[in-house]
Motif scaffolding. Structure first.
Motif, PDB file in Angstrom:
ATOM      1  N   VAL A  19      -0.969  80.729 -48.573  1.00 49.66           N
ATOM      2  CA  VAL A  19      -1.774  79.629 -49.114  1.00 49.66           C
ATOM      3  C   VAL A  19      -2.710  79.068 -48.045  1.00 49.66           C
ATOM      4  O   VAL A  19      -3.911  78.856 -48.296  1.00 49.66           O
ATOM      5  N   LEU A  20      -2.195  78.848 -46.848  1.00 50.62           N
ATOM      6  CA  LEU A  20      -3.032  78.289 -45.780  1.00 50.62           C
ATOM      7  C   LEU A  20      -4.128  79.255 -45.339  1.00 50.62           C
ATOM      8  O   LEU A  20      -5.252  78.838 -45.058  1.00 50.62           O
ATOM      9  N   ILE A  21      -3.815  80.536 -45.301  1.00 49.45           N
ATOM     10  CA  ILE A  21      -4.848  81.522 -44.963  1.00 49.45           C
ATOM     11  C   ILE A  21      -5.940  81.508 -46.033  1.00 49.45           C
ATOM     12  O   ILE A  21      -7.134  81.522 -45.714  1.00 49.45           O
ATOM     13  N   GLY A  22      -5.528  81.468 -47.292  1.00 50.26           N
ATOM     14  CA  GLY A  22      -6.508  81.403 -48.379  1.00 50.26           C
ATOM     15  C   GLY A  22      -7.379  80.171 -48.291  1.00 50.26           C
ATOM     16  O   GLY A  22      -8.600  80.241 -48.464  1.00 50.26           O
ATOM     17  N   LEU A  23      -6.768  79.029 -48.029  1.00 46.37           N
ATOM     18  CA  LEU A  23      -7.558  77.799 -47.884  1.00 46.37           C
ATOM     19  C   LEU A  23      -8.502  77.883 -46.694  1.00 46.37           C
ATOM     20  O   LEU A  23      -9.659  77.458 -46.777  1.00 46.37           O
ATOM     21  N   GLY A  24      -8.013  78.405 -45.589  1.00 45.58           N
ATOM     22  CA  GLY A  24      -8.848  78.517 -44.390  1.00 45.58           C
ATOM     23  C   GLY A  24     -10.036  79.439 -44.572  1.00 45.58           C
ATOM     24  O   GLY A  24     -11.094  79.239 -43.974  1.00 45.58           O
ATOM     25  N   ILE A  25      -9.876  80.437 -45.430  1.00 42.17           N
ATOM     26  CA  ILE A  25     -10.960  81.395 -45.634  1.00 42.17           C
ATOM     27  C   ILE A  25     -11.926  80.936 -46.720  1.00 42.17           C
ATOM     28  O   ILE A  25     -13.143  81.056 -46.572  1.00 42.17           O
ATOM     29  N   PHE A  26     -11.404  80.390 -47.815  1.00 39.96           N
ATOM     30  CA  PHE A  26     -12.232  80.141 -48.986  1.00 39.96           C
ATOM     31  C   PHE A  26     -12.746  78.709 -49.150  1.00 39.96           C
ATOM     32  O   PHE A  26     -13.604  78.484 -49.992  1.00 39.96           O
ATOM     33  N   VAL A  27     -12.235  77.751 -48.394  1.00 42.70           N
ATOM     34  CA  VAL A  27     -12.731  76.380 -48.517  1.00 42.70           C
ATOM     35  C   VAL A  27     -14.089  76.290 -47.826  1.00 42.70           C
ATOM     36  O   VAL A  27     -14.246  76.673 -46.673  1.00 42.70           O
ATOM     37  N   ARG A  28     -15.036  75.787 -48.548  1.00 40.74           N
ATOM     38  CA  ARG A  28     -16.408  75.679 -48.032  1.00 40.74           C
ATOM     39  C   ARG A  28     -16.688  74.260 -47.531  1.00 40.74           C
ATOM     40  O   ARG A  28     -16.043  73.308 -47.930  1.00 40.74           O
ATOM     41  N   GLY A  29     -17.681  74.134 -46.687  1.00 35.25           N
ATOM     42  CA  GLY A  29     -18.162  72.833 -46.278  1.00 35.25           C
ATOM     43  C   GLY A  29     -17.464  72.241 -45.070  1.00 35.25           C
ATOM     44  O   GLY A  29     -17.557  71.052 -44.815  1.00 35.25           O
ATOM     45  N   ALA A  31     -15.074  73.178 -41.141  1.00 33.55           N
ATOM     46  CA  ALA A  31     -14.456  74.131 -40.221  1.00 33.55           C
ATOM     47  C   ALA A  31     -12.954  74.154 -40.480  1.00 33.55           C
ATOM     48  O   ALA A  31     -12.180  73.475 -39.814  1.00 33.55           O
ATOM     49  N   TYR A  32     -12.523  74.912 -41.464  1.00 33.79           N
ATOM     50  CA  TYR A  32     -11.116  74.997 -41.825  1.00 33.79           C
ATOM     51  C   TYR A  32     -10.460  76.273 -41.314  1.00 33.79           C
ATOM     52  O   TYR A  32      -9.428  76.684 -41.808  1.00 33.79           O
ATOM     53  N   TRP A  33     -11.048  76.890 -40.308  1.00 34.29           N
ATOM     54  CA  TRP A  33     -10.487  78.111 -39.735  1.00 34.29           C
ATOM     55  C   TRP A  33      -9.105  77.862 -39.157  1.00 34.29           C
ATOM     56  O   TRP A  33      -8.265  78.758 -39.134  1.00 34.29           O
ATOM     57  N   TRP A  34      -8.840  76.638 -38.716  1.00 37.15           N
ATOM     58  CA  TRP A  34      -7.542  76.330 -38.116  1.00 37.15           C
ATOM     59  C   TRP A  34      -6.420  76.424 -39.143  1.00 37.15           C
ATOM     60  O   TRP A  34      -5.275  76.705 -38.800  1.00 37.15           O
ATOM     61  N   LEU A  35      -6.724  76.209 -40.424  1.00 37.73           N
ATOM     62  CA  LEU A  35      -5.715  76.401 -41.467  1.00 37.73           C
ATOM     63  C   LEU A  35      -5.304  77.872 -41.549  1.00 37.73           C
ATOM     64  O   LEU A  35      -4.128  78.187 -41.724  1.00 37.73           O
ATOM     65  N   ALA A  36      -6.266  78.761 -41.415  1.00 42.65           N
ATOM     66  CA  ALA A  36      -5.972  80.186 -41.438  1.00 42.65           C
ATOM     67  C   ALA A  36      -5.123  80.590 -40.234  1.00 42.65           C
ATOM     68  O   ALA A  36      -4.223  81.422 -40.355  1.00 42.65           O
ATOM     69  N   VAL A  37      -5.365  79.991 -39.090  1.00 40.05           N
ATOM     70  CA  VAL A  37      -4.582  80.295 -37.887  1.00 40.05           C
ATOM     71  C   VAL A  37      -3.135  79.829 -38.066  1.00 40.05           C
ATOM     72  O   VAL A  37      -2.191  80.575 -37.786  1.00 40.05           O
ATOM     73  N   ILE A  38      -2.951  78.610 -38.553  1.00 37.90           N
ATOM     74  CA  ILE A  38      -1.605  78.092 -38.788  1.00 37.90           C
ATOM     75  C   ILE A  38      -0.900  78.938 -39.856  1.00 37.90           C
ATOM     76  O   ILE A  38       0.279  79.256 -39.738  1.00 37.90           O
ATOM     77  N   GLY A  39      -1.633  79.335 -40.886  1.00 38.67           N
ATOM     78  CA  GLY A  39      -1.081  80.188 -41.923  1.00 38.67           C
ATOM     79  C   GLY A  39      -0.656  81.540 -41.387  1.00 38.67           C
ATOM     80  O   GLY A  39       0.384  82.079 -41.780  1.00 38.67           O
ATOM     81  N   ALA A  40      -1.447  82.093 -40.483  1.00 37.35           N
ATOM     82  CA  ALA A  40      -1.109  83.392 -39.892  1.00 37.35           C
ATOM     83  C   ALA A  40       0.174  83.298 -39.066  1.00 37.35           C
ATOM     84  O   ALA A  40       1.023  84.188 -39.128  1.00 37.35           O
TER      85      ALA A  40
END
Length: 73
Positions: A19-29, A31-40
């Motif tokens: 879920v966090l990787i998906g949010l980090g990749i697909f949320v626009r507007g 810098a949510y890349w950190w969500l993808a890192v935590i998800g990974a």
């Protein structure tokens, strides 16, 4: 490296990680890349069954086997 993450904990980590990787990749507007890192990180710890922070704090969610002495491991 002995596993310290139980089955339910692993399932939660994998689902939360995806879920966090998906949010980090697909949320626009933003810098949510950190969500993808935590998800990974969550996904990897769930897949491997080992968490370094659990070791640091002496926590384990793995069930103990009957008849084993934890002081001998």
């Amino acid at each position: 490296m002995k596993g310290n993450v139980g089955t339910i904990d692993r399932i939660i980590r994998v689902v939360l990680g995806l879920v966090l990787i998906g949010l980090g990749i697909f949320v626009r507007g933003g810098a949510y890349w950190w969500l993808a890192v935590i998800g990974a990180v969550s996904l990897v710890t769930g897949a491997v069954g080992f968490c370094g922070l659990y070791t640091l704090f002496g926590v384990s969610t793995c069930p103990r086997k009957e008849g084993t002495d934890p002081s001998k491991t």
